[in-house]
Design a protein around this motif. Structure first.
Motif, PDB file in Angstrom:
ATOM      1  N   ARG A   1       0.798  -1.124   0.169  1.00 41.23           N
ATOM      2  CA  ARG A   1       0.118  -0.089  -0.085  1.00 41.23           C
ATOM      3  C   ARG A   1       0.818   1.249   0.054  1.00 41.23           C
ATOM      4  O   ARG A   1       1.938   1.378   0.600  1.00 41.23           O
ATOM      5  N   GLY A   2       0.506   2.113  -0.666  1.00 43.52           N
ATOM      6  CA  GLY A   2       1.250   3.477  -0.888  1.00 43.52           C
ATOM      7  C   GLY A   2       2.332   3.518  -2.108  1.00 43.52           C
ATOM      8  O   GLY A   2       2.541   4.596  -2.526  1.00 43.52           O
ATOM      9  N   MET A   3       2.652   2.203  -2.438  1.00 43.12           N
ATOM     10  CA  MET A   3       3.497   2.025  -3.836  1.00 43.12           C
ATOM     11  C   MET A   3       2.557   1.956  -4.800  1.00 43.12           C
ATOM     12  O   MET A   3       3.375   2.128  -6.082  1.00 43.12           O
ATOM     13  N   LEU A   4       1.343   1.599  -4.714  1.00 45.19           N
ATOM     14  CA  LEU A   4       0.619   1.252  -6.024  1.00 45.19           C
ATOM     15  C   LEU A   4      -0.575   2.295  -6.012  1.00 45.19           C
ATOM     16  O   LEU A   4      -0.985   2.750  -4.998  1.00 45.19           O
ATOM     17  N   TYR A   5      -1.033   2.591  -7.355  1.00 48.71           N
ATOM     18  CA  TYR A   5      -2.176   3.588  -7.303  1.00 48.71           C
ATOM     19  C   TYR A   5      -3.445   2.633  -6.708  1.00 48.71           C
ATOM     20  O   TYR A   5      -3.299   1.240  -6.802  1.00 48.71           O
ATOM     21  N   ALA A   6      -4.704   3.153  -6.376  1.00 51.29           N
ATOM     22  CA  ALA A   6      -5.613   2.367  -5.919  1.00 51.29           C
ATOM     23  C   ALA A   6      -6.205   1.410  -7.148  1.00 51.29           C
ATOM     24  O   ALA A   6      -6.574   0.175  -6.729  1.00 51.29           O
ATOM     25  N   VAL A   7      -6.156   1.864  -8.143  1.00 45.29           N
ATOM     26  CA  VAL A   7      -6.823   1.125  -9.194  1.00 45.29           C
ATOM     27  C   VAL A   7      -5.946   1.476 -10.700  1.00 45.29           C
ATOM     28  O   VAL A   7      -5.856   2.722 -10.983  1.00 45.29           O
ATOM     29  N   ASN A   8      -5.489   0.224 -11.250  1.00 43.59           N
ATOM     30  CA  ASN A   8      -4.783   0.570 -12.612  1.00 43.59           C
ATOM     31  C   ASN A   8      -5.638   0.175 -13.741  1.00 43.59           C
ATOM     32  O   ASN A   8      -6.148  -0.931 -13.733  1.00 43.59           O
ATOM     33  N   PRO A   9      -6.037   1.203 -14.631  1.00 45.60           N
ATOM     34  CA  PRO A   9      -7.135   0.685 -15.719  1.00 45.60           C
ATOM     35  C   PRO A   9      -6.454  -0.299 -16.670  1.00 45.60           C
ATOM     36  O   PRO A   9      -7.395  -0.913 -17.438  1.00 45.60           O
ATOM     37  N   VAL A  10      -5.185  -0.512 -16.736  1.00 46.08           N
ATOM     38  CA  VAL A  10      -4.615  -1.528 -17.504  1.00 46.08           C
ATOM     39  C   VAL A  10      -5.264  -2.960 -17.333  1.00 46.08           C
ATOM     40  O   VAL A  10      -5.957  -3.593 -18.153  1.00 46.08           O
ATOM     41  N   GLY A  11      -4.905  -3.468 -15.984  1.00 50.81           N
ATOM     42  CA  GLY A  11      -5.649  -4.895 -15.742  1.00 50.81           C
ATOM     43  C   GLY A  11      -7.000  -4.840 -15.560  1.00 50.81           C
ATOM     44  O   GLY A  11      -8.036  -5.585 -16.014  1.00 50.81           O
ATOM     45  N   PHE A  12      -7.518  -3.802 -14.533  1.00 50.19           N
ATOM     46  CA  PHE A  12      -8.867  -4.095 -14.334  1.00 50.19           C
ATOM     47  C   PHE A  12      -9.619  -3.805 -15.329  1.00 50.19           C
ATOM     48  O   PHE A  12     -10.686  -4.254 -15.533  1.00 50.19           O
ATOM     49  N   GLY A  13      -9.428  -2.704 -15.991  1.00 49.13           N
ATOM     50  CA  GLY A  13     -10.390  -2.410 -17.231  1.00 49.13           C
ATOM     51  C   GLY A  13     -10.189  -3.551 -18.120  1.00 49.13           C
ATOM     52  O   GLY A  13     -11.440  -4.036 -18.773  1.00 49.13           O
ATOM     53  N   SER A  14      -9.322  -3.912 -18.481  1.00 53.95           N
ATOM     54  CA  SER A  14      -9.124  -5.168 -19.272  1.00 53.95           C
ATOM     55  C   SER A  14      -9.997  -6.675 -18.852  1.00 53.95           C
ATOM     56  O   SER A  14     -10.693  -7.143 -19.577  1.00 53.95           O
ATOM     57  N   MET A  15     -10.102  -6.740 -17.682  1.00 52.49           N
ATOM     58  CA  MET A  15     -10.877  -7.999 -17.003  1.00 52.49           C
ATOM     59  C   MET A  15     -12.093  -7.522 -17.171  1.00 52.49           C
ATOM     60  O   MET A  15     -12.881  -8.353 -17.419  1.00 52.49           O
ATOM     61  N   ILE A  16     -12.683  -6.303 -16.790  1.00 52.00           N
ATOM     62  CA  ILE A  16     -14.155  -6.095 -16.767  1.00 52.00           C
ATOM     63  C   ILE A  16     -14.769  -6.164 -18.153  1.00 52.00           C
ATOM     64  O   ILE A  16     -15.734  -6.847 -18.130  1.00 52.00           O
ATOM     65  N   ILE A  17     -13.860  -5.751 -19.167  1.00 45.81           N
ATOM     66  CA  ILE A  17     -14.303  -5.626 -20.566  1.00 45.81           C
ATOM     67  C   ILE A  17     -14.332  -7.054 -21.015  1.00 45.81           C
ATOM     68  O   ILE A  17     -15.204  -7.676 -21.512  1.00 45.81           O
ATOM     69  N   SER A  18     -13.224  -7.926 -20.649  1.00 48.37           N
ATOM     70  CA  SER A  18     -13.099  -9.133 -21.196  1.00 48.37           C
ATOM     71  C   SER A  18     -14.317  -9.999 -20.597  1.00 48.37           C
ATOM     72  O   SER A  18     -14.878 -11.156 -21.371  1.00 48.37           O
ATOM     73  N   ALA A  19     -14.451 -10.013 -19.278  1.00 51.14           N
ATOM     74  CA  ALA A  19     -15.469 -10.995 -18.602  1.00 51.14           C
ATOM     75  C   ALA A  19     -16.904 -10.480 -18.966  1.00 51.14           C
ATOM     76  O   ALA A  19     -17.732 -11.228 -19.237  1.00 51.14           O
ATOM     77  N   GLY A  20     -16.923  -9.158 -19.164  1.00 49.34           N
ATOM     78  CA  GLY A  20     -18.488  -8.653 -19.667  1.00 49.34           C
ATOM     79  C   GLY A  20     -18.897  -9.243 -20.775  1.00 49.34           C
ATOM     80  O   GLY A  20     -20.045  -9.801 -20.938  1.00 49.34           O
ATOM     81  N   VAL A  21     -18.026  -8.988 -21.866  1.00 51.39           N
ATOM     82  CA  VAL A  21     -18.282  -9.287 -23.150  1.00 51.39           C
ATOM     83  C   VAL A  21     -18.452 -10.974 -23.281  1.00 51.39           C
ATOM     84  O   VAL A  21     -19.451 -11.235 -23.966  1.00 51.39           O
ATOM     85  N   SER A  22     -17.574 -11.628 -22.690  1.00 48.22           N
ATOM     86  CA  SER A  22     -17.737 -13.089 -22.785  1.00 48.22           C
ATOM     87  C   SER A  22     -18.940 -13.563 -22.387  1.00 48.22           C
ATOM     88  O   SER A  22     -19.365 -14.562 -22.721  1.00 48.22           O
ATOM     89  N   ILE A  23     -19.233 -13.169 -20.982  1.00 45.66           N
ATOM     90  CA  ILE A  23     -20.562 -13.411 -20.346  1.00 45.66           C
ATOM     91  C   ILE A  23     -21.637 -13.248 -21.218  1.00 45.66           C
ATOM     92  O   ILE A  23     -22.729 -14.111 -21.338  1.00 45.66           O
TER      93      ILE A  23
END
Length: 549
Positions: free
Chosen positions: A421-443
């Motif tokens: 904690r403190g070394m990372l941003y709260a949310v990184n759109p690279v992985g988080f965004g990729s997973m949400i889009i991938s999971a949402g479309v495939s579902i």
């Protein structure tokens, strides 16, 4: 830095010290230090592979074979094995090399400190789904052999796991080592007997066309079968819960180290695929040779019981079948319960900044699994596994893509994993965004939202999107959301001369435990260091380093 403690520091320090002491058995939520990693490479590998003793593979193989026929099912199993091995390799390497569980790896591989909470929920769901599946199989064995009602068998198969998981890796490693030889003998012997004594069963197996009776191979059926199998993709996270305790890699043990990582990491899928093929083989044999076989062909306890009866007296056959089921289910469900409790605890602690204890969430995980068992999940197994596979694949493939492409090829993502904690941003759109889009479309594809023609290919949609999106988003954001800081404020080196995490010990000024260098950062308000667990519980961010300008 200031050396004056804030007014609340003493009160919260005692709480955090208690939490720190409790986590020292299995290093919940944190880096696994050298001082604890006292097992050899072989012991860690056998312990990890003991976690794949589950019989669900036999049920999955039987179900997809009965639905789609042998040819399509075998092709689906092969596709599943290739995807699992390819995605599991970078994850297993990072876990063994840097001694982190998959959640900690996920944080620094494109998700951010809080962004990986959603993947913890996905993984926790995996553990209770498969705990319920394995517990149901155990209850079937108890019902068959001891005439225990299923509802009571579900409860017994749940309650017996709790005391076995209380003590973490120390007890689990012994349990897996002691039970593996007997498990192997009981599982392999009936299959070997069947092939030798009934060679015609091999031809019947390859000729089997499934319930539809259609001839030959079908691409859509292959992907539907692979989708069910790929629900197991999150198993790599359970393998990693053991692999994080690998000893440091040195020139002296490099060959043994790599062998253990490959076999116990992505190599688990080789054994899993073989079990699925055997499950299908046994199901086809039972359908052809056992009266009323259609009702039990997909139930592992009946599969083994029918084969044992061919060459053993009925009482002995029943006894061995029940023993096999009980050993298998205990071996895997201690891993499911252990890993699930880690995942829930990790998510709760980060979101609430309060550590309630891993045993609380051990109970939560077991309770959810028991509800699923009582709901008779076998009736909708293919659907629940096919749906879950889209979420699991999206997560695991995104992390693998970030490691393999963004770290090693594009060199945008930081090479060494970061989780503090403190070394990372709260949310990184690279992985988080990729997973949400991938999971949402495939579902959406899985439920036919984009048309019936593409519906069978939801696994392919999930894999392709999860593989391609991370480098695209990393390039688009220029990698700026990976690290909030590059300097953790400690002068001592993070790694030794061989690139292994340092074993240098310092005292966390909050919990006063001796903590190794990789698990520490400098404190914002004290001229001291603070461990990652105490950072995660810091409600007012007194100890969290500011963003680096």
């Amino acid at each position: 830095m200031s050396t004056v403690s804030p007014p609340h520091d003493n009160a919260t320090g005692a709480v955090r010290a208690g939490a720190a002491k409790e986590t020292l058995e299995d290093y919940t939520l944190r880096f696994a230090p050298r001082s604890y990693r006292r097992w050899g490479t072989g012991t860690v590998a056998v312990s990890a592979l003991g976690g794949i003793a589950y019989l669900a593979d036999f049920a999955i193989g039987a179900n997809i074979g009965i639905s789609y026929g042998t040819s399509s099912a075998l092709a689906g199993i092969a596709l599943f094995a290739v995807v699992i091995f390819a995605t599991g390799l970078p994850l297993a390497y990072y876990a063994a090399r840097y001694n982190l569980d998959l959640d900690l790896i996920t944080r620094g591989s494109g998700f951010g400190y809080y962004g990986s909470v959603v993947t913890n929920v996905i993984f926790a769901s995996f553990t209770f789904i498969f705990f319920a599946l394995e517990g149901s199989i155990m209850a079937q064995g108890l019902n068959l052999g001891l005439h225990i009602p299923n509802w009571l068998g579900y409860a017994l198969s749940t309650v017996v796991i709790f005391p076995l998981v209380m003590y973490g890796m120390s007890l689990l490693s012994k349990l897996q080592l002691w039970t593996t030889p007997l498990w192997l003998l009981l599982m392999v012997a009936p299959f070997g007997y069947l092939v030798i004594s009934h060679p015609e069963s091999v031809g019947d197996f390859f000729a089997y066309r499934g319930e539809s009776g259609t001839s030959g191979f079908s691409t859509s059926s292959m992907f539907l079968a692979a989708g069910v199998c790929l629900s197991l993709i999150a198993q790599i996270a359970e393998q990693i819960d053991y692999l994080r305790f690998m000893p440091p890699r040195t020139p002296d043990n490099a060959r043994r180290w790599w062998t253990a990582v490959l076999l116990a990491g992505p190599g688990w899928v080789i054994f899993g695929a073989l079990k699925q093929v055997v499950g299908l083989f046994l199901a086809v044999y039972i359908l052809a040779n056992v009266a009323d076989g259609a009702g039990v062909a997909n139930q592992p306890v009946h599969q083994f019981l029918e084969i044992y009866r061919d060459f053993l007296p009925a009482p002995v056959a029943m006894t061995l079948a029940v023993i096999l089921v009980v050993i298998s289910q205990v071996k895997i469900n201690v891993t499911n319960a252990y890993s699930g409790s880690l995942a829930w605890t990790n998510s709760w602690t980060r979101v609430t900044r309060n550590y309630p204890g891993r045993l609380v969430f051990l109970g939560v995980n077991l309770a959810i699994a028991l509800v699923l068992m009582e709901a008779n999940m076998f009736d909708f197994l293919n659907t629940i596994l096919g749906f879950y596979a889209n979420c699991g694949m999206s997560w695991v493939v995104v992390v693998a893509s970030d490691i393999a492409i963004n770290k090693y090829l594009l060199k945008i993502s930081p090479m060494q994993p970061e989780f503090r904690r403190g070394m990372l941003y709260a949310v990184n759109p690279v992985g988080f965004g990729s997973m949400i889009i991938s999971a949402g479309v495939s579902i959406l594809v899985f439920f036919g939202g984009l048309g019936e023609g593409i519906k069978p290919y939801s696994p392919l949609v999930a894999i392709v999107l999860a593989l391609v999106l991370p480098p695209v988003l990393a390039l688009a954001t220029r990698g700026r959301y990976y690290l909030r800081r590059t300097d953790d404020g400690i002068d001592a080196p993070m790694y030794d001369e061989y690139g292994n995490p340092s074993g240098e010990v310092m005292e966390c000024h909050v919990c006063h435990e001796q903590i190794e260098r990789p698990d520490l950062t400098a404190c914002r308000t004290h001229d001291a260091v603070v461990c990652s667990l105490c950072l995660s519980q810091d409600k007012v961010a007194d100890h969290v380093l500011p963003a680096q300008v």
